[in-house]
Design a protein around this motif. Structure first.
Motif, short mmCIF file in Angstrom:
data_model
loop_
_atom_site.label_atom_id
_atom_site.label_comp_id
_atom_site.label_asym_id
_atom_site.label_seq_id
_atom_site.Cartn_x
_atom_site.Cartn_y
_atom_site.Cartn_z
N CYS A 115 -1.39 -8.99 -6.37
CA CYS A 115 -2.80 -9.33 -6.62
C CYS A 115 -2.96 -10.83 -6.83
CB CYS A 115 -3.31 -8.57 -7.83
SG CYS A 115 -3.46 -6.79 -7.58
N THR A 116 -2.02 -11.43 -7.56
CA THR A 116 -2.08 -12.88 -7.79
C THR A 116 -1.95 -13.62 -6.47
OG1 THR A 116 -1.07 -12.57 -9.97
CG2 THR A 116 -1.03 -14.79 -9.04
N TYR B 160 4.06 -5.66 0.07
CA TYR B 160 3.86 -6.86 -0.74
C TYR B 160 4.04 -8.13 0.10
CZ TYR B 160 8.93 -6.11 -0.86
OH TYR B 160 10.23 -5.87 -0.51
N PRO C 27 0.11 -0.32 -9.89
CA PRO C 27 -0.42 -1.69 -9.74
C PRO C 27 0.69 -2.70 -9.50
CG PRO C 27 -1.38 -0.60 -11.65
CD PRO C 27 -0.25 0.27 -11.18
N TYR D 186 0.77 -6.53 -9.82
CA TYR D 186 0.00 -7.69 -10.25
C TYR D 186 0.47 -8.97 -9.59
CZ TYR D 186 -1.72 -4.38 -13.68
OH TYR D 186 -2.29 -3.28 -14.26
N GLY E 147 -4.40 -3.36 -7.83
CA GLY E 147 -4.38 -3.85 -9.19
C GLY E 147 -5.05 -2.97 -10.23
N CYS E 148 -5.77 -1.94 -9.77
CA CYS E 148 -6.47 -1.06 -10.71
C CYS E 148 -5.61 0.17 -11.01
CB CYS E 148 -7.82 -0.63 -10.13
SG CYS E 148 -8.75 0.47 -11.20
N LEU F 60 -7.94 -5.85 -4.64
CA LEU F 60 -7.62 -5.83 -6.07
C LEU F 60 -7.81 -4.44 -6.65
CD1 LEU F 60 -9.16 -9.19 -7.35
CD2 LEU F 60 -6.77 -8.67 -6.84
#
Length: 483
Positions: free
Chosen positions: A370-371, A308, A365, A367, A355-356, A351
């Protein structure tokens, strides 16, 4: 790469994918293994089946995700492996328990073992325990059982994976990667064409940005190669290899084409040493660059639990280019369309992976990550777009480096024109400056003065600078014109 070649390549990839689908082998019923005659055993290969399921401790009601593999040959040669994740995703911590040479009761469809191997936190050990698994139906697609090992009792239940669904999931992933990387490779090829024909553009390209792209592509190719050979990817491996091929192709385009041209353009003095020496210097630079990429990828591998943090850094591929534009005032260092295509394709792939919920790796995921990736990628696109008009807008005015002024006032131009040649050597016409003798003025544009004391028409020199940042007269390096 033109549009026609892109279409042909895409059709070939799709045709290859469909061909590999048609070659999927039919499922073999394990109940028929006992009918194999001894003298024909060498005609059969070891079979395997993979299961998804749930597990829980005997004294708990909390259920977690289980990945189970059953490798079998005959009644006396069975191997069962259970990967028990401490959560619902394959990105969670896990225990690994396996047992070999299981006894298989073909009448009651029961597998039993007395010795089990347990791997936890990187250390494994054999234990005297019990593994009991029962086949619940005739086609061997459901298992349930219990494992008693190291003082713990684990209950599990699993069902066979839908191989067709797994295969199509990987096919869709490979198709997405193929389309995305066709766009990325087309953008890189277009930039290569620009810098090959225009050395000024090569000088404006950041080597650090190329290095980050190299790391990103090589690391992604190796990651996909690693995943394609993991045990649970029993179907659709070819599709993951296709995806890895596209990533490696993008890496090779950067390493073998873009990097040498940019290096030679930014070190133009090496051409004076001759072709052989300059080629050796370029090759040595490529080798050192490749070594740094490998070291960087190893560091990322060691920090995989902090993905991350490392993933946003890897996707900051145009940050060095943005810094270079701010320092030197470059407006058109890279086409906005090419940079935007590369970043958007990489963002879509990221993503999907992070994120999926139905990604092919069954990773949880994230998120928030992803953001952050969306902000980083779209932020780079917007900054590069705005830098086409104001390249130094990110730098506070008081900290901006002084830009060179190519113009002089009328009195200074008049003094300089008395004892100097007043002809622009680019267009070979008189300069539009006040002079003592009368000459017909053909070009009415202003006169620009270079740091090396040479003078040219503004429109002539601006067009020249767009091609090469060198003085047309003495080949001295010229600063960027910000008019």
């Amino acid at each position: 790469m033109d549009r026609r070649r892109m279409r042909v390549t895409l059709v070939v990839v799709c045709a290859l994918s469909i061909f590999m689908i048609s070659k999927q082998s039919p499922k073999i019923n394990k109940n028929n293994i006992v009918d194999v005659k001894p003298n024909l055993e060498d005609q059969f290969e070891k079979e395997k089946e993979f299961f998804d399921g749930i597990w829980k401790l005997n004294n708990s009601n909390t259920e977690y995700y289980l990945s189970l593999g059953w490798f079998y040959y005959d009644n006396s040669s069975n191997f069962l492996s259970l990967t028990m994740f401490q959560g619902n995703w394959k990105s969670d911590p896990y225990w690994y328990i396996s047992a070999g040479n299981l006894d298989y009761n073909s009448t009651e469809h029961i597998l039993t073992a007395k010795i089990v191997y347990k791997l936890e936190n990187g250390s494994g050990k054999n234990f005297n325990g019990t593994l009991y698994a029962k086949v619940l139906n005739n086609d061997s697609t459901e298992l349930e059982g219990i494992v008693i090992c190291d003082g713990k009792s684990v209950i599990f239940k699993a069902h066979a994976k839908n191989k067709q669904k797994e295969m199509f999931t990987r096919l869709y992933y490979a198709f997405m990667i193929s389309v995305g990387y066709l766009i990325i490779i087309a953008a890189l090829a277009k930039h290569f064409q620009v810098i090959y024909e225009n050395s000024a553009q090569a000088e404006k390209t950041s080597l650090f940005s190329l290095g980050l792209m190299e790391v990103c592509e090589l690391g992604f190719a190796l990651w996909q190669l690693e995943k394609s050979f993991e045990g649970h990817l029993d179907s659709g491996i070819d599709y993951i290899l296709i995806s890895s091929f596209w990533s490696f192709s993008a890496f090779m385009l950067i390493h073998s084409k873009l990097l040498p041209i940019v290096f030679r353009a930014q070190n133009s003095n090496i051409s004076s040493f001759g072709f052989y020496v300059s080629s050796r210097m370029t090759a040595n630079y490529q080798s050192r660059f490749f070594l740094l990429c490998i070291i960087y990828i190893i560091i990322l591998k060691l920090l995989k639990n902090f993905y991350y943090l490392t993933m946003p850094i890897v996707h900051m591929i145009f940050i060095p280019q943005i810094i270079t534009n701010s320092l030197y005032g470059y407006k058109d260092s890279i086409s906005f369309r090419n940079a935007g295509s590369i970043l958007l394709c990489k963002l879509i792939i990221a993503l999907y992976l992070f994120g999926c919920p139905s990604n092919f790796m069954r990773y949880e995921p994230n998120y928030l990550l992803c953001t952050n990736l969306i902000i980083i990628c779209l932020g780079q696109i917007l900054v590069l777009k705005y830098q086409q008009f104001k390249p130094r807008f990110l730098v506070p005015r008081k900290y901006r480096p002084m830009s060179y002024d190519y113009f002089r006032d009328e009195s200074e131009e008049s003094n300089l024109s008395r004892d100097n040649d007043n002809t622009c050597i680019i267009c070979m016409t008189p300069l539009n400056i006040p002079i003592v003798h009368n000459e017909p003025i053909v070009n009415r544009s202003k006169t620009m003065h270079t740091p090396c004391s040479h003078r040219f028409h503004q429109d002539c020199l601006v067009q020249w600078i767009e091609i090469k940042l060198e003085c047309p007269t003495c080949r001295s390096r010229l600063p960027v014109f910000e008019g």
